[in-house]
Design a protein around this motif. Structure first.
Motif, short mmCIF file in Angstrom:
data_model
loop_
_atom_site.label_atom_id
_atom_site.label_comp_id
_atom_site.label_asym_id
_atom_site.label_seq_id
_atom_site.Cartn_x
_atom_site.Cartn_y
_atom_site.Cartn_z
N UNK A 1 0.83 -1.21 0.00
CA UNK A 1 0.00 0.00 0.00
C UNK A 1 0.86 1.25 0.00
N UNK A 2 0.37 2.27 -0.68
CA UNK A 2 0.92 3.61 -0.50
C UNK A 2 0.42 4.13 0.84
N UNK A 3 1.25 4.92 1.50
CA UNK A 3 0.73 5.56 2.71
C UNK A 3 -0.21 6.69 2.28
N UNK A 4 -0.99 7.18 3.24
CA UNK A 4 -1.97 8.23 2.91
C UNK A 4 -1.26 9.47 2.37
N UNK A 5 -0.12 9.82 2.99
CA UNK A 5 0.62 11.02 2.54
C UNK A 5 1.13 10.85 1.12
N UNK A 6 1.66 9.65 0.82
CA UNK A 6 2.19 9.41 -0.53
C UNK A 6 1.06 9.48 -1.56
N UNK A 7 -0.07 8.84 -1.21
CA UNK A 7 -1.21 8.87 -2.12
C UNK A 7 -1.71 10.29 -2.31
N UNK B 1 0.07 13.04 -2.19
CA UNK B 1 0.99 13.76 -3.09
C UNK B 1 0.71 13.40 -4.53
N UNK B 2 0.47 12.12 -4.80
CA UNK B 2 0.15 11.70 -6.17
C UNK B 2 -1.13 12.36 -6.64
N UNK B 3 -2.11 12.38 -5.74
CA UNK B 3 -3.41 12.99 -6.05
C UNK B 3 -3.23 14.45 -6.43
N UNK B 4 -2.38 15.15 -5.67
CA UNK B 4 -2.13 16.58 -5.96
C UNK B 4 -1.51 16.77 -7.33
N UNK B 5 -0.55 15.90 -7.65
CA UNK B 5 0.15 16.05 -8.93
C UNK B 5 -0.82 15.83 -10.10
N UNK B 6 -1.62 14.77 -10.03
CA UNK B 6 -2.56 14.50 -11.12
C UNK B 6 -3.62 15.59 -11.20
N UNK B 7 -3.99 16.15 -10.06
CA UNK B 7 -4.97 17.22 -10.05
C UNK B 7 -4.40 18.47 -10.71
N UNK B 8 -3.14 18.80 -10.35
CA UNK B 8 -2.49 19.98 -10.95
C UNK B 8 -2.33 19.82 -12.45
N UNK B 9 -2.13 18.59 -12.89
CA UNK B 9 -1.97 18.32 -14.32
C UNK B 9 -3.29 18.18 -15.05
N UNK B 10 -4.38 18.52 -14.35
CA UNK B 10 -5.73 18.53 -14.92
C UNK B 10 -6.14 17.17 -15.49
N UNK B 11 -5.83 16.14 -14.72
CA UNK B 11 -6.19 14.80 -15.17
C UNK B 11 -7.49 14.31 -14.56
N UNK B 12 -7.96 14.98 -13.50
CA UNK B 12 -9.15 14.50 -12.81
C UNK B 12 -10.40 15.06 -13.47
N UNK B 13 -11.42 14.21 -13.58
CA UNK B 13 -12.68 14.64 -14.16
C UNK B 13 -13.66 15.13 -13.10
N UNK B 14 -13.39 14.71 -11.86
CA UNK B 14 -14.35 15.04 -10.80
C UNK B 14 -13.78 16.13 -9.90
N UNK B 15 -14.60 16.60 -8.98
CA UNK B 15 -14.13 17.60 -8.00
C UNK B 15 -13.07 16.98 -7.11
N UNK B 16 -11.93 17.63 -6.99
CA UNK B 16 -10.84 17.02 -6.21
C UNK B 16 -11.00 17.25 -4.71
N UNK B 17 -11.94 16.57 -4.11
CA UNK B 17 -12.12 16.76 -2.68
C UNK B 17 -11.71 15.51 -1.90
N UNK B 18 -11.81 15.62 -0.60
CA UNK B 18 -11.39 14.51 0.27
C UNK B 18 -12.19 13.25 0.01
N UNK B 19 -13.47 13.43 -0.29
CA UNK B 19 -14.34 12.27 -0.57
C UNK B 19 -13.77 11.44 -1.71
N UNK B 20 -13.44 12.15 -2.80
CA UNK B 20 -12.91 11.45 -3.97
C UNK B 20 -11.62 10.73 -3.60
N UNK B 21 -10.74 11.44 -2.91
CA UNK B 21 -9.44 10.86 -2.56
C UNK B 21 -9.63 9.60 -1.72
N UNK B 22 -10.40 9.69 -0.65
CA UNK B 22 -10.53 8.55 0.27
C UNK B 22 -11.25 7.39 -0.39
N UNK B 23 -12.27 7.72 -1.22
CA UNK B 23 -13.00 6.61 -1.85
C UNK B 23 -12.10 5.89 -2.84
#
Lengths: 174, 455
Positions: free
Chosen positions: B402-408, B410-432
């Motif tokens: 498993x990735x740790x929560x912090x590592x995941x 950071x990855x989430x932030x990078x993909x979000x900054x690169x405009x790869x996410x289609x949904x709202x980048x909130x905690x719900x999306x990340x945790x789910x």
């Protein structure tokens, strides 16, 4: 474009697939032919070296008179090769394993090397024609069915049989 | 006598008839089916269809081009207002430099790989990572705890022989073994090691490169693959190789020997100029690198288990499958991985690839590394003695599932900054998405973030 014995093999095709363009060479024979000529699976026709094309042409022009596959001695994990430029070490003598009668009988029933008895193109067509003529000459059922242009192998004639009527004849595979 | 023209029809069976287009078509009357002619090219333009005119626009099938691989447009190409929302902001990431890699600085942070090392450009990356780096605007990876562990091991290995530093990265499919290996290679390149990184070792055993028997070595040489390795190795390590000199004269077939005291780049260039000499030059080069103590050497191999397959896809002239240690390049890698040949200073690091069906991790390697084997393998299942021998002494370095929560995050932030996410980048999306992937890195990114339209 590579020309082998009058056949044009397109450059972009895989060599192993392109060899099936010859009448009498299917996928298995093509695989064995590539192994004999040390042509790797993903080799395109444009990547064939002149030596490989020459060997292929020489082999396919008369497969029965071609020399058999060479025996390559292989290095064990502990083998240390002589340096570059030096003569190769003397090949080890092959071990003579005495097979008992049962093992020999089993070995002879296995599919041997198809390249030893390979026939392609006109030679193969001639052989098939002669087989059909032989069936006719001995007056067999198979021969009669070829002569009548009807199915030979017990297929229905009440319906279908169109391919047989079109293709079956004594002079087939001219 | 074979027919001279492949398109000639049997005698007495050809009936030429002119078609509407004016091309001559041969009609088969009897015999086997006529060979397929070239694809018909319909003219573009208006054609009378009764009283109406029909516009025909066809592509010449003989000239159809292959669609090239997808590459995203750069920010410069997206200046129009329509693309205003899609304008990419350049990712600002810290650079993956050895001095920046401390636990406080780098842990759970995404760092981009430096372009100066040229490692990714020249050696390439495994296929999965290649696709990822095409989509991302920068080649980057998250620095995990296991990364720092691996780098510490490499620091310790820089002073000792590679016989004691033969490590294999293990873990389930998608947990990040290839990324850790790439980070290790980049770290060593930044630290002044000589790095030989082979991201797709399975190409040496899957019959995708030329092979030819050599009676001197009694193995099947792979000249093109050896040439590629030499070319890429020289490009990445040029400055270090110019420093190193050969300690003895290296004889070369059909050419003047490479004199003792000449730079290693000269030896490599002999192999690059004549492709048929590349395998013997590669072998001589590795011998020379294993002797020298100036620079530590890293041999990094991805898809490592392919080397330990029982038989490769290659066939000998008698149609028997060729073993991996009878091919020149796999044999070379196996010798260094098994400790039969060693670098005076350095390490051999391999990464398994568990998701592949064509080269599964064999029983002998699983037993050597202490990994569970999926099928029952009691004492009556045959282990190939040569492969057991080649897998002695390999150490396992398990990459966490498993990735740790912090590592995941950071990855989430990078993909979000690169405009790869289609949904709202909130905690719900990340945790789910994190929970659905169960922390698995590849599943989190590919099946979680990139394949989701809603949270």
């Amino acid at each position: 474009m590579v020309h082998i014995l009058g056949k044009v093999l397109p450059d972009s095709h895989l060599a192993r697939h392109a060899l099936t363009n010859f009448y009498g060479i299917g996928r298995y024979t093509a695989h064995r032919l590539c192994a004999r000529m040390q042509i790797h699976d993903r080799c395109r026709v444009r990547e064939l070296t002149p030596a490989q094309i020459l060997n292929l042409t020489a082999f396919l022009s008369s497969p029965t008179s071609a020399p058999s596959a060479p025996k390559h001695p292989l290095a064990s994990p502990s083998f240390i090769a002589p340096g570059p430029g030096k003569a190769p070490a003397a090949a080890p003598k092959p071990r003579i394993v005495e097979k008992d009668a049962a093992a020999q009988a089993q070995a002879s029933t296995k599919r041997g090397d198809p390249l030893k008895t390979l026939k392609i193109e006109t030679e193969l067509k001639k052989e098939i024609r002669e087989n059909i003529m032989h069936q006719r000459m001995i007056g067999s059922y198979v021969g009669r069915r070829h002569a009548l242009s009807l199915p030979v192998r017990g297929q229905n004639t009440q319906t279908n049989a169109k391919t047989a009527r079109k293709l079956n004849r004594l002079g087939r595979y001219n | 006598m074979l027919s001279l023209a492949s398109r000639s029809l049997p005698a007495g069976s050809a009936l030429a008839s002119a078609s509407r287009n004016g091309t001559v078509q041969s009609v088969q009357v009897r015999g086997y089916a006529a060979p397929k002619g070239p694809a018909k090219i319909q003219k573009q333009g208006f054609v009378n269809k009764g009283k109406k005119k029909k516009f025909i626009q066809t592509v010449d099938p003989n000239k159809m081009k292959r669609i090239p691989a997808f590459k995203p447009l750069t920010a410069n190409q997206l200046k129009s207002e329509i693309f205003h929302e899609d304008v990419k902001t350049e990712l600002q990431l810290p650079v993956f430099r050895p001095d920046a890699l401390t636990e406080s600085n780098a842990l759970a942070k995404v760092m981009e790989f430096p372009t100066q090392s040229n490692l990714i450009n020249r050696f390439g990356v495994p296929k999965n990572l290649n696709i990822e780096y095409r989509i991302l605007s920068k080649s980057c990876a998250v620095v995990r705890d296991i990364t720092l562990t691996a780098l510490d091991k490499l620091d310790a290995a820089s002073a000792s022989s590679s016989k004691d530093n033969r490590v294999v990265l293990t873990g389930s499919s998608g947990c990040g073994k290839s990324v850790v290996l790439l980070q290790a290679a980049e770290y060593c390149a930044g630290r002044g090691w000589i790095v030989m990184y082979v991201p797709r070792v399975h190409h040496t055993v899957d019959s995708s490169t030329a092979y030819i028997y050599d009676s001197r070595t009694r193995t099947y040489l792979q000249p093109r693959f050896s040439w590629q390795v030499l070319r890429r190795f020289l490009d990445v390590n040029t400055t270090l190789l110019q420093d190193l000199k050969t300690t003895k004269e290296f004889p070369v077939e059909r050419k003047a020997p490479v004199q003792a005291g000449s730079p290693l780049t000269d030896l490599i260039n002999v192999g690059l100029q004549d492709g048929s000499l590349a395998p013997s030059v590669l072998s001589s080069l590795m011998t020379e690198l294993s002797r020298q103590k100036t620079y530590p050497v890293l041999l990094a191999l991805d898809n490592f288990q392919a080397l330990y397959t029982r038989t490769t896809r290659y066939r000998d002239p008698k149609f028997e499958a060729i073993k991996p240690y009878h091919l020149s390049v796999p044999r070379l890698f196996l010798e260094y991985a098994s400790g039969k040949k060693t670098f005076a200073r350095g390490a051999v690091v391999g990464a398994l690839s568990e998701g592949r069906a064509d080269f599964v991790t064999p029983l002998e390697l699983c037993e050597a590394l202490g990994l569970p084997f999926p099928r029952p393998a009691g004492p009556y299942v045959r282990r190939v003695p040569e492969i057991v021998d080649y897998s002695q002494g390999l150490q396992k370095l398990a990459v966490p599932e498993k990735l740790s929560i912090d590592e995941a995050a950071s990855l989430f932030d990078v993909w979000n900054t690169d405009k790869a996410l289609h949904s709202l980048p909130d905690d719900d999306l990340f945790m789910s998405k994190y929970s659905e992937a169960s922390g698995n890195a590849r599943a989190f990114v590919w099946k979680g973030l990139l394949a989701t339209l809603t949270s």
